[in-house]
Design a protein around this motif. Structure first.
Motif, PDB file in Angstrom:
ATOM      1  N   ILE A  89       0.826  -1.217   0.000  1.00  0.00           N
ATOM      2  CA  ILE A  89       0.000   0.000   0.000  1.00  0.00           C
ATOM      3  C   ILE A  89       0.861   1.269   0.000  1.00  0.00           C
ATOM      4  N   PHE A 127       0.209   0.914  -6.251  1.00  0.00           N
ATOM      5  CA  PHE A 127      -1.027   0.785  -5.468  1.00  0.00           C
ATOM      6  C   PHE A 127      -1.830   2.077  -5.513  1.00  0.00           C
ATOM      7  N   ARG A 128      -1.146   3.206  -5.476  1.00  0.00           N
ATOM      8  CA  ARG A 128      -1.873   4.477  -5.590  1.00  0.00           C
ATOM      9  C   ARG A 128      -2.546   4.575  -6.955  1.00  0.00           C
ATOM     10  N   LYS A 129      -1.893   4.031  -7.994  1.00  0.00           N
ATOM     11  CA  LYS A 129      -2.524   3.993  -9.310  1.00  0.00           C
ATOM     12  C   LYS A 129      -3.748   3.090  -9.290  1.00  0.00           C
ATOM     13  N   LEU A 130      -3.659   1.963  -8.626  1.00  0.00           N
ATOM     14  CA  LEU A 130      -4.818   1.080  -8.475  1.00  0.00           C
ATOM     15  C   LEU A 130      -5.973   1.820  -7.809  1.00  0.00           C
ATOM     16  N   THR A 131      -5.679   2.561  -6.750  1.00  0.00           N
ATOM     17  CA  THR A 131      -6.717   3.329  -6.057  1.00  0.00           C
ATOM     18  C   THR A 131      -7.391   4.312  -7.004  1.00  0.00           C
ATOM     19  N   ASP A 132      -6.595   4.989  -7.805  1.00  0.00           N
ATOM     20  CA  ASP A 132      -7.153   5.950  -8.763  1.00  0.00           C
ATOM     21  C   ASP A 132      -8.029   5.253  -9.802  1.00  0.00           C
ATOM     22  N   VAL A 138      -9.692   2.428  -9.498  1.00  0.00           N
ATOM     23  CA  VAL A 138     -10.939   1.957  -8.877  1.00  0.00           C
ATOM     24  C   VAL A 138     -11.937   3.107  -8.751  1.00  0.00           C
ATOM     25  N   LYS A 139     -11.433   4.300  -8.467  1.00  0.00           N
ATOM     26  CA  LYS A 139     -12.320   5.463  -8.352  1.00  0.00           C
ATOM     27  C   LYS A 139     -12.995   5.801  -9.677  1.00  0.00           C
ATOM     28  N   VAL A 198      -5.762  -4.912   0.870  1.00  0.00           N
ATOM     29  CA  VAL A 198      -6.270  -4.302  -0.357  1.00  0.00           C
ATOM     30  C   VAL A 198      -7.750  -3.985  -0.218  1.00  0.00           C
ATOM     31  N   SER A 218      -8.304  -1.139   2.389  1.00  0.00           N
ATOM     32  CA  SER A 218      -7.760   0.116   1.866  1.00  0.00           C
ATOM     33  C   SER A 218      -8.684   0.725   0.816  1.00  0.00           C
ATOM     34  N   LEU A 219      -9.218  -0.108  -0.065  1.00  0.00           N
ATOM     35  CA  LEU A 219     -10.026   0.399  -1.172  1.00  0.00           C
ATOM     36  C   LEU A 219     -11.484   0.636  -0.806  1.00  0.00           C
TER      37      LEU A 219
END
Length: 326
Positions: free
Chosen positions: A124, A129-134, A136-137, A188, A191-192
């Motif tokens: 995380i 991972f920050r790209k994954l978060t973006d 998912v948004k 994961v 966090s998400l």
């Protein structure tokens, strides 16, 4: 530079020491092992000069301000508590602790000592991972997720008749698939998506009553997260997060290198982010900055760590998996 002491001499400790040294923000000064010979065998090739086989001496005489704890899971709480009592900042391998009340006790202890705590949930703390978060948004909504956390363990042979089980498979060390690699999937998910409304774990148990695989199901308001966990099989399948016709794909929860967004027409939009050769480099770089200049991220990571610990505890209890200190 921050001075780091290390508890534990496994491959993960070596990888973390090398990552710390590569950042140029850390100097690793001290190693504790139950065997002084093993501490020297581990530390001397890495340029470390302080070696201890007594924890009290390690904390009182070791020349360091931050300790990295990579001992078996069941020892984390006692060692983290001892570190804080000696006013040391703490990095502890995941899962940090085995019971929610241990997080409460550590929180109370931190309130009375001038030091900080963070869990080494490496994935995380990465750009990927920050790209994954973006990504998912971007989904129109979340309709579910399948998180694949399967990796064949090099220690599986220790479960064969006549062999002594490795620590990772011992209940007394809070081992098992859920507490070893399942924590990646739980991290994961929490966090998400935040804390689930309910969760359960269906394990496959070895005869010593430790789980070698299992399925965790996390229930949210309008969707489920399915976490597929195993140490007795290998996989080459990735993970997916669903949003109607759109999907976010992840190559590996355990070793994330690629994230892709599939739009409503099925077109793939791949993310191109360079991942360091040492997977612990990014977290050690961030940890150094946080310990030198503490900010609200430390509290946010603490909350996340405690939430993950609560989910792990609920999953374990739902499966009837008991540890000696329960």
């Amino acid at each position: 530079m921050l001075k780091l002491g290390v508890i534990g001499t496994s491959w993960i400790s070596k990888q973390l020491v090398e990552a710390a040294q590569a950042t140029k923000k850390w100097t690793v000064t001290s190693v504790y092992s139950r065997s002084l010979e093993r501490a020297k065998e581990f530390g001397e090739p890495l340029g470390i000069e302080g070696f201890f086989d007594d924890l009290e001496s390690f904390f009182s005489k070791g020349n360091f301000e931050v300790v990295y704890i990579a001992s078996p899971n069941s020892l984390h709480f006692k060692q983290a508590k001892m570190a804080i009592e000696h006013d040391k900042n703490v990095i502890v391998e995941k899962p940090a602790f085995t019971k929610p009340k241990q997080y409460d006790e550590i929180a109370e202890l931190l309130d009375t000592h001038d030091c900080h705590f963070i869990e080494a949930a490496r994935h995380i703390h990465t750009k990927i991972f920050r790209k994954l978060t973006d990504e998912v948004k971007k989904l129109p909504q979340v309709d579910g997720a399948y998180l694949n956390v399967r990796q064949y363990s090099s220690r599986m042979h220790t479960l064969t008749p006549g062999q002594k089980p490795a620590n990772v498979f011992k209940p007394e060390f809070a081992g098992g698939a859920l507490m070893d690699i399942g924590v990646y999937g739980v991290y994961v998910a929490v966090s998400l998506f935040g804390m689930p409304n309910a969760c359960s774990y269906t394990p496959v148990l070895h005869k010593n009553e430790i789980d070698v695989s299992g399925n965790a199901l996390l229930k949210y308001d309008n969707f489920f997260v399915n976490i597929d966990i195993a140490k007795n099989t290998m996989t080459y399948q990735g993970s997916e997060i669903y949003g109607s016709k759109e999907v976010v794909g992840i190559d590996s929860i355990l070793d994330m290198h690629k994230v892709a967004y599939y739009d409503a027409e099925g077109k793939k939009h791949a993310s191109r982010i360079k991942v360091p050769d040492n997977p612990l480099y990014e977290e050690m770089n961030e940890f150094a900055d946080l310990f030198i200049n503490p900010d609200e991220k430390l509290f946010d990571y603490w909350v996340l760590s405690a939430q993950v610990g609560e989910v792990l505890n609920t999953l374990r209890q739902s499966a009837g998996i008991k540890f000696p200190d329960d």
